[in-house]
Design a protein around this motif. Sequence first.
Motif, PDB file in Angstrom:
ATOM      1  N   SER A 180       0.928  -1.254  -0.061  1.00 42.22           N
ATOM      2  CA  SER A 180       0.100   0.172  -0.063  1.00 42.22           C
ATOM      3  C   SER A 180       0.918   1.198   0.021  1.00 42.22           C
ATOM      4  N   LEU A 181       2.059   1.227   0.795  1.00 43.51           N
ATOM      5  CA  LEU A 181       2.737   2.491   0.943  1.00 43.51           C
ATOM      6  C   LEU A 181       3.784   2.495  -0.092  1.00 43.51           C
ATOM      7  N   GLY A 182       4.501   1.286  -0.649  1.00 46.03           N
ATOM      8  CA  GLY A 182       5.571   1.372  -1.663  1.00 46.03           C
ATOM      9  C   GLY A 182       5.124   1.479  -3.073  1.00 46.03           C
ATOM     10  N   GLY A 183       3.675   0.810  -3.074  1.00 44.05           N
ATOM     11  CA  GLY A 183       3.038   1.304  -4.397  1.00 44.05           C
ATOM     12  C   GLY A 183       2.193   2.512  -4.220  1.00 44.05           C
ATOM     13  N   PHE A 184       2.522   3.324  -3.473  1.00 43.50           N
ATOM     14  CA  PHE A 184       1.521   4.714  -3.189  1.00 43.50           C
ATOM     15  C   PHE A 184       1.174   5.393  -4.328  1.00 43.50           C
ATOM     16  N   SER A 185       2.032   5.567  -5.498  1.00 47.28           N
ATOM     17  CA  SER A 185       1.744   6.400  -6.681  1.00 47.28           C
ATOM     18  C   SER A 185       1.056   5.487  -7.866  1.00 47.28           C
ATOM     19  N   ALA A 186       1.080   4.396  -7.639  1.00 52.00           N
ATOM     20  CA  ALA A 186       0.713   3.413  -8.682  1.00 52.00           C
ATOM     21  C   ALA A 186      -0.854   3.063  -8.432  1.00 52.00           C
ATOM     22  N   SER A 187      -1.435   3.141  -9.580  1.00 52.70           N
ATOM     23  CA  SER A 187      -2.923   2.978  -9.716  1.00 52.70           C
ATOM     24  C   SER A 187      -3.481   2.848 -10.866  1.00 52.70           C
ATOM     25  N   LEU A 188      -4.646   2.318 -10.950  1.00 49.21           N
ATOM     26  CA  LEU A 188      -5.486   2.051 -12.175  1.00 49.21           C
ATOM     27  C   LEU A 188      -6.588   3.130 -12.353  1.00 49.21           C
ATOM     28  N   VAL A 189      -6.825   4.111 -11.289  1.00 49.86           N
ATOM     29  CA  VAL A 189      -7.758   4.995 -11.321  1.00 49.86           C
ATOM     30  C   VAL A 189      -7.087   6.270 -11.048  1.00 49.86           C
ATOM     31  N   ILE A 190      -7.783   7.409 -11.440  1.00 46.45           N
ATOM     32  CA  ILE A 190      -7.248   8.773 -10.913  1.00 46.45           C
ATOM     33  C   ILE A 190      -7.835   9.084  -9.501  1.00 46.45           C
ATOM     34  N   VAL A 203      -0.911  21.150 -17.643  1.00 45.94           N
ATOM     35  CA  VAL A 203      -0.679  20.135 -16.923  1.00 45.94           C
ATOM     36  C   VAL A 203      -2.116  19.799 -16.321  1.00 45.94           C
ATOM     37  N   ASN A 204      -2.175  18.421 -15.818  1.00 50.15           N
ATOM     38  CA  ASN A 204      -3.724  17.962 -15.617  1.00 50.15           C
ATOM     39  C   ASN A 204      -3.392  16.785 -14.905  1.00 50.15           C
ATOM     40  N   ALA A 205      -4.455  16.322 -14.020  1.00 49.70           N
ATOM     41  CA  ALA A 205      -4.330  15.548 -13.014  1.00 49.70           C
ATOM     42  C   ALA A 205      -4.054  14.026 -13.387  1.00 49.70           C
ATOM     43  N   ALA A 206      -4.614  13.538 -14.895  1.00 49.91           N
ATOM     44  CA  ALA A 206      -4.181  12.374 -15.509  1.00 49.91           C
ATOM     45  C   ALA A 206      -3.127  12.343 -16.194  1.00 49.91           C
ATOM     46  N   MET A 207      -2.050  13.268 -16.115  1.00 46.10           N
ATOM     47  CA  MET A 207      -0.885  13.189 -16.943  1.00 46.10           C
ATOM     48  C   MET A 207       0.212  12.158 -16.764  1.00 46.10           C
ATOM     49  N   ASN A 208      -0.185  11.468 -15.519  1.00 41.87           N
ATOM     50  CA  ASN A 208       0.890  10.235 -15.146  1.00 41.87           C
ATOM     51  C   ASN A 208       0.074   9.007 -15.494  1.00 41.87           C
ATOM     52  N   TYR A 209      -1.135   9.143 -15.897  1.00 42.13           N
ATOM     53  CA  TYR A 209      -2.082   7.556 -15.858  1.00 42.13           C
ATOM     54  C   TYR A 209      -1.274   6.550 -16.453  1.00 42.13           C
ATOM     55  N   TYR A 210      -0.877   6.832 -17.741  1.00 44.17           N
ATOM     56  CA  TYR A 210      -0.426   5.755 -18.587  1.00 44.17           C
ATOM     57  C   TYR A 210       0.682   4.865 -17.654  1.00 44.17           C
ATOM     58  N   PHE A 211       1.794   5.619 -17.367  1.00 44.51           N
ATOM     59  CA  PHE A 211       2.859   4.912 -16.667  1.00 44.51           C
ATOM     60  C   PHE A 211       2.418   4.404 -15.359  1.00 44.51           C
ATOM     61  N   LEU A 212       1.402   5.017 -14.660  1.00 42.75           N
ATOM     62  CA  LEU A 212       1.024   4.305 -13.229  1.00 42.75           C
ATOM     63  C   LEU A 212       0.245   3.209 -13.518  1.00 42.75           C
ATOM     64  N   CYS A 213      -0.564   3.070 -14.382  1.00 32.98           N
ATOM     65  CA  CYS A 213      -1.370   1.759 -14.868  1.00 32.98           C
ATOM     66  C   CYS A 213      -0.182   0.610 -15.022  1.00 32.98           C
ATOM     67  N   ALA A 214       0.908   0.905 -15.799  1.00 28.03           N
ATOM     68  CA  ALA A 214       1.944  -0.240 -15.942  1.00 28.03           C
ATOM     69  C   ALA A 214       2.626  -0.477 -14.804  1.00 28.03           C
ATOM     70  N   SER A 215       2.889   0.703 -13.800  1.00 21.81           N
ATOM     71  CA  SER A 215       3.479   0.450 -12.486  1.00 21.81           C
ATOM     72  C   SER A 215       2.590  -0.482 -11.589  1.00 21.81           C
ATOM     73  N   THR A 216       1.355  -0.367 -11.973  1.00 20.79           N
ATOM     74  CA  THR A 216       0.420  -1.241 -10.798  1.00 20.79           C
ATOM     75  C   THR A 216       0.690  -2.689 -10.989  1.00 20.79           C
ATOM     76  N   VAL A 217       0.765  -3.105 -12.389  1.00 21.36           N
ATOM     77  CA  VAL A 217       0.836  -4.352 -12.781  1.00 21.36           C
ATOM     78  C   VAL A 217       2.487  -4.907 -12.397  1.00 21.36           C
TER      79      VAL A 217
END
Length: 507
Positions: free
Chosen positions: A173-183, A207-221
Motif C-alpha cells: 500500500s505504501l511502496g506502491g503509493f503512486s501506482a493505480s489504475l484510477v485517477i 498540466v492535468n491530474a491524469a498526465m501520469n496515468y499510462y505509466f502508473l497503470c503499467a506500474s501497478t501491474v
Amino acid sequence: MEQTTKKRSIMDKFLDIIEKSGNKLPDPVVIFISLCAIILSASFIAGTMGVTAVNPADGKVVKAVNLLNAEGIARIISEAVTNFATFPPLGLVLVVMIGVGIGEKTGYFETLMKYTIEKTPKKIIIPIIIFVAIMGNAAGDAAPIVLPPIAALVFIKLGYHPIAGLVMAYAASLGGFSASLVIGMTDALMVSFTEPATKLIDGSVQVNAAMNYYFLCASTVLLLFVAWYITTKITIPRFGSYKEGSTVEDAGVTEKERKAMIVANLSLLAIMALFAFLAIPENGLLRNAETGSLIQDSPLMKGIVPLITVLFLVPGIVYGIMAGTMRSSKKFAEMLADSMSSMGSFIVIVFFAAQMLAFFTWSNLGTILAIKGAELLEGQNGFILIIGILILSAGINMLMGSASAKWAILAPILIPMMMLLGFHPAFTQVIYRVGDSITNPITPMMPYMPLLLSFAQKYQKDIGLGTLIAALMPYSIGFAIFWTLLLLGWFYFGLPVGPGGPIHLGG
C-alpha cells in the motif's frame, strides 16, 4: 524467527540509526517555518549581491529580489492570508476529504476490502491482497490502516505467519503509493504543486491530474508481480509458520454489510456511467466546448476534484444508509466533521508551505536556481537526470514522510530546471513520485509505522521496529530496482506518461 529477532543484522543496525536520526528532526510545521526563514535570508543575500541569471527560454535577465527591505516586508504581511487562501492543495484536499471521509467513516472502504479478500480463491489470494493494497490508496488512508490486520487474519487461514501478511499489505500500500489504475486524490494533489511550479517558466504549458496515468497503470501491474515474488520467496519463508493461534477476533462481512456494499457498488457504477455519458460524446458536457478536448482546458480536468469527491461520496452515503452506520443527517454531519478534524495538522502545514512558495516565487530564487542547475546539468543524458532525481526523492523521504510536503519544496526547483532542459512537467512529476514511493515502507517518519508495530505485537509481543523494517526492506529494494528500470525504459522509447503528458516539451 526467534533467531532473526535476537541476532540483529547490519541492515537492522543501519536502519536503527536512520530511525534515531529521523526522530530528532523537528515537526514538519517547524521545518516549513525554518525554510521560510532560510529563503528570506537567501533573498536578502542574493538581492544585496545582485545575483542574476539569463533565462534561456526568453533571453531575459532574472534578478534576485530582496524580500527583507521595506517593500518586501510590507508584501509579506499584506499577502499572507491571500497566499494561504489561494494555495491550490488547501481547497483540493479538503474537498476530496468530503467524499473520502464518508467512504471511510461509514465503513464502506473496510467492507469492500474484507469482502474482496474473503471471496478470492486461495491460489490468487496473495496477489489479490497486494492489488487491493495498491489500489486502496485511492481511498486515502484506508489501505495502510485497514488492510494489514485483515491480511494478517487471511495469512493465519492460509497457514502462514500473520506478521508476514501485515508486512506485505503495508509494503504494497505504501511502496506502491503512486501506482493505480484510477485517477485519485494523489494525482490531483501532485498536480496542484506542479502547476504553479510550471508557471515559473512558462504559463502556457498545460498540466492535468491524469498526465501520469499510462505509466502508473503499467506500474501497478509491475509492482504487483514484484511484491508477489518477494512475499512468496522472502517474507513468508523468513517468518515461517504460526502456531500460537490468533489473538484477534476474525470478524467477517455480515449479510447486512454485504447487501449494503452491493447497493453502494451499484451506485458507484451508476456515477461512473453518468460521467462517461457526459464525457464520451463529442459534444459532451465534460469536454472543452470549443475544441472538444477531454484533456486541455476541459471541465473534466478542471473539475476533477469535485468529480472524485462525488465518486467516493455517493457510495459512502448509500452504504451508510443501507448498513445502518449513518442513520441520520446528524450522523452524516458528524462523520464529515471527524474526517475534516484529521486534516488540522495539514492545514497548519499548508499555511507555512504557502508562504514558503510565495517567498520562493517573489524572490526569483527558484527561477535562478533552476537556470543555474540546468547549466550544471547541461550535456548530461536523461538517464543521469532520472536517477539523480530518484535518489534525491527517495533520500528525502527517509526524513520527511509527507509526499505533498516534499513536493511543495522540490517542485519549484525540479520542474523549472527540467523544463529548461526540455522535459515536460509530467515526466519530472512521475520521476519524483517513483522516488518518493519506493522508500515509503521503510521510513520511520511514516505515521503508520507505529500502528503497524502495534498490530505486529498482537502476534509477537517482543517484536521490535528493526525486525519490521528489515522485513520491509526487500520490498523497497525490489520496487526501486524494477520501477526504475520501467521508468528508464519508458524514457528510452519516448512513451507519453499519460494523457497530455509527453516526456519532452512540445512532444
